[in-house]
Scaffold this active site. Structure first.
Site, PDB file in Angstrom:
ATOM      1  N   LEU A 146      -0.597  11.515   1.933  1.00 44.68           N
ATOM      2  CA  LEU A 146      -1.918  11.708   2.545  1.00 44.68           C
ATOM      3  C   LEU A 146      -2.209  10.666   3.610  1.00 44.68           C
ATOM      4  CD1 LEU A 146      -4.002  12.425  -0.684  1.00 44.68           C
ATOM      5  CD2 LEU A 146      -3.363  14.057   1.083  1.00 44.68           C
ATOM      6  N   HIS A 148      -1.242   6.269   4.965  1.00 40.12           N
ATOM      7  CA  HIS A 148      -0.580   4.997   4.721  1.00 40.12           C
ATOM      8  C   HIS A 148      -1.487   3.901   5.257  1.00 40.12           C
ATOM      9  CE1 HIS A 148       2.920   2.573   3.981  1.00 40.12           C
ATOM     10  NE2 HIS A 148       2.698   1.956   5.129  1.00 40.12           N
ATOM     11  N   GLY A 149      -1.802   2.940   4.443  1.00 40.57           N
ATOM     12  CA  GLY A 149      -2.666   1.851   4.899  1.00 40.57           C
ATOM     13  C   GLY A 149      -1.919   0.541   4.900  1.00 40.57           C
ATOM     14  N   ASN A 150      -2.678  -0.533   4.983  1.00 33.22           N
ATOM     15  CA  ASN A 150      -2.057  -1.851   4.985  1.00 33.22           C
ATOM     16  C   ASN A 150      -1.403  -2.184   3.653  1.00 33.22           C
ATOM     17  OD1 ASN A 150      -2.035  -3.848   7.174  1.00 33.22           O
ATOM     18  ND2 ASN A 150      -4.105  -3.036   7.473  1.00 33.22           N
ATOM     19  N   GLY A 151      -2.064  -1.740   2.575  1.00 37.23           N
ATOM     20  CA  GLY A 151      -1.559  -2.108   1.259  1.00 37.23           C
ATOM     21  C   GLY A 151      -0.475  -1.181   0.745  1.00 37.23           C
ATOM     22  N   GLY A 152      -0.647   0.114   0.918  1.00 35.58           N
ATOM     23  CA  GLY A 152       0.303   1.033   0.304  1.00 35.58           C
ATOM     24  C   GLY A 152       0.215   2.428   0.877  1.00 35.58           C
ATOM     25  N   THR A 153       0.743   3.374   0.102  1.00 34.77           N
ATOM     26  CA  THR A 153       0.803   4.755   0.567  1.00 34.77           C
ATOM     27  C   THR A 153       0.062   5.642  -0.434  1.00 34.77           C
ATOM     28  OG1 THR A 153       2.978   4.217   1.407  1.00 34.77           O
ATOM     29  CG2 THR A 153       2.423   6.542   1.305  1.00 34.77           C
ATOM     30  N   VAL A 154      -0.698   6.599   0.099  1.00 36.56           N
ATOM     31  CA  VAL A 154      -1.453   7.497  -0.786  1.00 36.56           C
ATOM     32  C   VAL A 154      -0.801   8.886  -0.767  1.00 36.56           C
ATOM     33  CG1 VAL A 154      -3.709   8.518  -1.280  1.00 36.56           C
ATOM     34  CG2 VAL A 154      -3.582   6.222  -0.313  1.00 36.56           C
ATOM     35  N   ASP A 257     -14.619  -3.577   1.419  1.00 35.65           N
ATOM     36  CA  ASP A 257     -13.764  -2.906   2.404  1.00 35.65           C
ATOM     37  C   ASP A 257     -14.407  -1.593   2.861  1.00 35.65           C
ATOM     38  OD1 ASP A 257     -11.577  -2.711   4.029  1.00 35.65           O
ATOM     39  OD2 ASP A 257     -10.193  -2.027   2.473  1.00 35.65           O
TER      40      ASP A 257
END
Ligand code: ATP
Ligand code: MG
Length: 402
Positions: A146, A148-154, A257
């Protein structure tokens, strides 16, 4: 004689309750969306499902003086729900978050003679009730990514036992087992979050050096992918965001956030906040790999000062601004302004005012005319807009334009 207040039960139709099944191996929380539809057998089957080794024929709850009351029938179940609803209302009136309804299964004397494989959880119960602690890594089927952010992948995923679509955020974390345990215990507060404006948390678990956080899937995705949002839609979204934040603050949780990618919408017109920082350890561990600056952060956060709910309010203001021509000027310059002919005054960005006033005044500020104007619970407006945008996106994709 059993007396129960029908008004209470009707009131219960409108809100979910949390039932905590006390089992010998720990507590099992279940969210029941429509308590008035729950019947005794459904609940018994769910208890047996989480305690397959015991023969449970009844369960108990505690009244206000701690006496145990047995429930063996639909009538007794209704009395328990009515009693719980009264307690919940009292707790709310005293400004407290309601405790879950605790039930204590009563095991019969002949364990082992039942055919465990013959047990089936009735569909009706599963549409109302979701056993939150039962998600294991092997029960999840991953579907598409869905985002991808700074921390991880959804990922969008399917939970086989719960027959439910989930969003699973997978974050790689190279940390010790002790820190993993600390994160898991800090995340526990998420089970208590129960608001229509906050994404439902189902479960979290570590597999090797990755944490997976399973939440409700929102089919409209996050606000950052939507182009300009018309003010009558944005107004309803802003109301939901403010209510979500007010709820978090009431639990003493700062979001930390707030930004469009952490505001999710669905085709039912619901708007929910996600990715709030309940686990300091998780936030710190992700921060080690974080690159760049967050344009939605309040000046006091960028300059490393102490911050409170004002910082969340600032980020709400920035999130609802377009275009974002900000960042370097945030600390030193006047708050940015919106074109007045297109938007109502952006009440969150009164920099000096917001930074100098106290919590109560901010909460009164949520009574701002902008919020009042759109606080009509009209989810239809958001729903129609989400559906229209998704349809437009689908057509553009089919034409190969995006
Ligand atoms: P950051 O890592 O800086 O917080 P981000 O919010 O964009 O940035 P993620 O939180 O990893 O990154 O989310 C990536 C994307 O996944 C989001 O932008 C959103 O579109 C999608 N997403 C996240 N949670 C859900 C959900 N529950 N339902 C549907 N889509 C989701
Ligand atoms: Mg996010």
């Amino acid at each position: 004689m059993l007396i129960f207040d029908l008004n209470n039960l009707f009131a219960m139709d409108t809100e979910a309750i949390v039932i905590r099944i006390k089992t010998p191996s720990g507590d099992m929380d279940s969210s029941v969306d429509c308590p008035s539809l729950l019947n005794f057998n459904d609940l018994l089957v769910a208890i047996r499902d989480v305690m397959p080794e015991a023969t449970v024929t009844a369960f108990e709850y505690e009244d206000e003086v701690g006496d145990r009351i047995t429930v063996r029938s639909d009538e007794e179940l209704k009395a328990m729900l009515s009693y719980y609803c009264n307690t919940m209302n009292e707790q709310r009136m005293n400004g407290l978050l309601p405790d879950p309804l605790q039930i204590f299964p009563r095991a019969g004397k002949t364990p082992g003679i039942r055919n465990i494989h013959g047990l089936k959880v009735q569909t009706l119960l599963y549409t109302c009730m979701f056993v939150v602690l039962q998600i294991n890594a092997q029960d999840i089927h991953y579907q598409e990514q869905l985002g991808h952010g700074n921390g991880g992948t959804v990922y969008k995923a399917y939970h086989i036992h719960g027959k439910r679509v989930l969003a699973v955020k997978v974050i790689p974390l190279d940390i010790t087992v002790e820190l993993q345990k600390q994160i898991m215990s800090e995340l526990e507060i998420l089970y208590k979050c129960d608001s229509p404006y906050i994404i439902t948390f189902f479960s979290a678990f570590f597999v090797e050096n990755r944490i997976s956080i399973c939440t409700e899937f929102m089919d409209g995705g996050s606000l950052d992918v939507y182009k300009r949002i018309p003010e009558h839609v944005l107004g309803r979204i802003a109301v939901a965001v403010v209510k979500g934040l007010t709820y978090l603050w009431s639990l003493k949780i700062l979001h930390r956030d707030v930004k469009p990618s952490n505001m999710l919408v669905n085709t039912r017109g619901q708007v929910k906040l996600c990715d709030f920082g309940v686990s300091t350890q998780l936030v710190n561990s992700i921060a080690k790999t974080y690159v760049g600056t967050n344009a939605y952060m309040a000046p006091e956060r960028i300059s490393g000062e102490q911050y409170g709910i004002h910082a969340d309010v600032w980020s709400v203001g920035i999130s609802f601004m377009e275009p974002l021509q900000l960042l370097q000027c945030i600390v030193d310059e006047d708050p940015p302004v919106l074109p007045v002919d297109q938007f109502s005054e952006n009440c969150c960005l009164k920099k000096l005012l917001i930074l100098e006033i106290n919590t109560e005044i901010i909460l009164i500020n949520t009574d701002h005319s902008f919020i009042i104007q759109y606080n009509d619970g009209n989810a239809e407006v958001v729903s129609m807009w989400v559906c229209r945008c998704l349809e437009e996106r689908r057509i553009q994709q089919a034409q190969g334009r995006i």
